[in-house]
Design an enzyme around this catalytic site. Structure first.
Site, PDB file in Angstrom:
ATOM      1  N   ASP A   1       0.842  -1.206   0.000  1.00 49.15           N
ATOM      2  CA  ASP A   1       0.000   0.000   0.000  1.00 49.15           C
ATOM      3  C   ASP A   1       0.880   1.260   0.000  1.00 49.15           C
ATOM      4  O   ASP A   1       1.867   1.331   0.738  1.00 49.15           O
ATOM      5  CB  ASP A   1      -0.858  -0.026   1.274  1.00 49.15           C
ATOM      6  CG  ASP A   1      -1.938   1.035   1.276  1.00 49.15           C
ATOM      7  OD1 ASP A   1      -2.814   0.979   0.410  1.00 49.15           O
ATOM      8  OD2 ASP A   1      -1.906   1.927   2.155  1.00 49.15           O
TER       9      ASP A   1
ATOM     10  N   GLU B   1       1.819  -0.552  -4.998  1.00 46.89           N
ATOM     11  CA  GLU B   1       0.845   0.477  -5.334  1.00 46.89           C
ATOM     12  C   GLU B   1       1.635   1.782  -5.353  1.00 46.89           C
ATOM     13  O   GLU B   1       1.879   2.387  -4.313  1.00 46.89           O
ATOM     14  CB  GLU B   1      -0.273   0.543  -4.280  1.00 46.89           C
ATOM     15  CG  GLU B   1      -1.376   1.488  -4.711  1.00 46.89           C
ATOM     16  CD  GLU B   1      -2.057   2.239  -3.579  1.00 46.89           C
ATOM     17  OE1 GLU B   1      -3.201   2.652  -3.773  1.00 46.89           O
ATOM     18  OE2 GLU B   1      -1.449   2.443  -2.512  1.00 46.89           O
TER      19      GLU B   1
HETATM   20  C1  NOJ Z   1      -4.506   2.918  -0.809  1.00 51.85           C
HETATM   21  C2  NOJ Z   1      -5.603   1.966  -0.462  1.00 51.85           C
HETATM   22  O1  NOJ Z   1      -5.915   1.221  -1.596  1.00 51.85           O
HETATM   23  C3  NOJ Z   1      -6.754   2.798   0.031  1.00 51.85           C
HETATM   24  O2  NOJ Z   1      -7.928   2.059   0.161  1.00 51.85           O
HETATM   25  C4  NOJ Z   1      -6.354   3.444   1.322  1.00 51.85           C
HETATM   26  O3  NOJ Z   1      -7.379   4.315   1.744  1.00 51.85           O
HETATM   27  C5  NOJ Z   1      -5.072   4.254   1.155  1.00 51.85           C
HETATM   28  N1  NOJ Z   1      -4.073   3.553   0.394  1.00 51.85           N
HETATM   29  C6  NOJ Z   1      -4.468   4.555   2.495  1.00 51.85           C
HETATM   30  O4  NOJ Z   1      -3.972   3.386   3.063  1.00 51.85           O
END
Ligand code: NOJ
Length: 535
Positions: free
Chosen positions: A201, A275
């Site tokens: 993440d 990500e």
């Molecule tokens: C990306 C995640 O996919 C999302 O759902 C989340 O709110 C943010 N990162 C913060 O962790």
């Protein structure tokens, strides 16, 4: 010929645990619920599941606010349930990818609670970004949280802490050795429990520099960083070049260390996907250099219009950029943070695009429910729980629409998802989207996905190259056909609102619009559809 590592061309099914299947009637999906539906997932023909977070969490941000990264939140079950899920998946030859959230913890994590008690200047505070207020009492800088409102929250003694997301998600300080050690421990914990990889993440956010500097237009920047915020691509791209807190060089050192941990598990072929939404796009390839991570998400298709020239450009660019580091691209049309693709570009268009990208080289991520053609849920403001809705006082509707639970069976909402009250309501209009309903219809999207995944596995994977046949620049049909050849298959997508005949030899194996014509020399490609032809 040496076979490819499993993840290179994997189709990965993203499960949002809270919305998948509820086994105990409390209205929320859980780990035993997922385990009980693994046969369904396996029969779809995917290679792996990615589980969004199920760790101990006050759930202010759908579990991306982690209070204990090495335990399971009781709402989802127990550690035993996680082990059971992993081993059941493995028995079905499904790999399991866990989510890891290293940019921030929940404010309920014991470290943050200790930091609040310990006070300014303490080693406990040094694990986060605590700073003094400006002399006039304002926050250290003007950054705006990605969920709206200031990125800083003041604590009782007057200091502020940084949170790029919700105030309940304090950012960790990756200059601090404790943070490194703790995450390495977490990686090993889940690897030892059997997971096959991680989705990382906010992978580009860990290292912060200049946390005290202002940004020239923090509100527009915050909007540009949200997938659910409509913005002209040029404007968005311009703003994204100026993000002060993402994509610093230091993040790559972290992933080089993590890669050594992954590789120490030898022939288990552990993988990690970042990500990392970075700009310019070439920067994404740095995350997948040979000694770093294995994949990086490509978000282009989450916002792309159904337009031949646009799609041609972003698809080509992704393939070419990844090839510079000997990596393959990833493709995703929906996830838990973006509007569902059927709602965003339309039903026929989303089917066509799904089967077009399934034929491309690289890994495909399918957000659970996409295989049913689910649109976003119809919610009233009263139902919404997303922190971006709450922090923006309702200005931003947020991501709950994509997170409405899956419809499994029956004619009446909540369609077998739960015997209780679902945490978000399932619209009665979803009657024809249930798994049960689509199972019984040979031409349903669900059955088309099954066919496409099986053809993909048998006929496409032998080559990682594509050859464009028609592109907007050299197409004869006003730029509304995109076509390429891969291995023994020709893939043709008609983006226009009218059916077209194309002349490609071979047999139509598959059409996104339903029943196929076999073996005719002129192939009819219905409006907004995609066909696969075997050469
Ligand atoms: C990306 C995640 O996919 C999302 O759902 C989340 O709110 C943010 N990162 C913060 O962790």
């Amino acid at each position: 010929m040496k076979s490819l590592p499993w993840w290179k061309e994997a189709v990965i099914y993203q499960i949002y645990p809270r919305s998948f299947f509820d086994s105990n009637g409390d209205g929320e999906g859980d780990l035993p619920g997922i385990t009980s539906k693994l046969n369904y997932v396996q029969q779809l023909g995917v290679d792996a599941i990615w589980l969004s977070p199920f760790y101990t969490s006050p759930n202010k941000d759908g579990g991306y606010d982690v209070a204990d990264p090495r335990n399971v939140d009781p709402r989802f079950g127990s550690l035993e349930d996680a082990k059971e899920l992993i081993s059941s998946a493995h028995q079905l030859k499904l790999k399991v990818i866990a989510d890891i959230v290293p940019n921030h913890f929940s404010d309920q994590h014991e470290w943050f609670q200790a930091a609040l008690l310990a006070g300014p200047g303490s080693p406990e505070r040094a694990r986060f970004h605590f700073h003094d207020a400006n002399p006039d009492g304002t926050p250290p800088n003007n950054w705006i949280s990605l969920f709206g409102g200031p990125s800083w929250t003041r604590v009782d003694d007057g200091q502020y802490y940084l949170h790029l997301f919700d105030s309940s998600q304090p950012d960790l300080n990756w200059d601090n050795a404790d943070v490194h050690e703790d995450f390495e421990k977490t990686l090993r914990f889940w690897l030892d429990l059997g997971v096959d990889g991680f989705r990382i993440d906010v992978a580009h956010g860990l290292v912060k520099e200049n946390v005290l500097e202002h940004h020239h237009d923090p509100q527009s920047l915050s909007n540009a960083l949200r997938l659910d915020y409509p913005m002209e691509p040029e404007e968005r791209n311009e703003l994204l070049l100026s993000v002060p807190y993402f994509d610093r060089q230091g993040v790559h050192e972290i992933y080089r260390k993590w890669r050594k941990i992954f590789d120490s598990y030898g022939d288990r072929e552990i993988m990690a996907v970042a990500e990392a939404w970075v700009h310019p796009p070439i920067n994404a390839t740095k995350y997948v250099r040979a000694d770093e991570l294995h994949q990086v998400f490509n978000f282009d298709l989450l916002t792309a219009p159904f337009d031949a020239a646009y799609l041609f450009e972003v698809i080509n660019r992704s393939i070419e950029l990844n090839s510079t580091v000997d990596a393959l691209p990833t493709w995703a049309l929906s996830n838990h943070d973006s509007p569902r693709v059927a709602s965003r570009i339309g039903d026929d268009q989303s089917r066509a695009l799904a089967f077009f990208v399934l034929a491309l080289p690289g890994s495909n991520y399918i957000f659970a429910g996409q295989e049913l053609g689910l649109p976003d849920g119809e919610l009233s403001d009263h139902d919404r729980q997303d922190p971006s809705f709450i922090r923006s006082n309702g200005l931003i509707k947020g991501r709950d629409g994509a997170r409405v639970p899956l419809p499994w069976s029956g004619d009446i909402s909540p369609f077998g998802f739960t015997t209780g009250k679902p945490w978000l309501p399932l619209s009665q209009s979803w009657k024809n989207f249930t798994v049960e309903h689509e199972n019984s219809d040979p031409h349903s999207l669900l059955n088309l996905f099954r066919s496409a995944l099986s053809i993909r596995r048998k006929h496409l994977l032998e080559s990682q190259q594509i050859e464009w046949i028609e592109s907007p620049s050299h197409g004869a049909r006003g730029g509304s056909i995109l076509a390429f050849k891969r291995a023994a298959i020709t893939v043709v997508m008609n983006l226009s609102g009218e059916g077209m005949d194309v002349e490609f030899p071979g047999e139509v194996l598959f059409a996104s619009s339903g029943p196929v014509q076999v073996n005719v020399s002129k192939k009819h490609v219905p409006a907004r559809s995609c066909i696969w032809i075997s050469n």
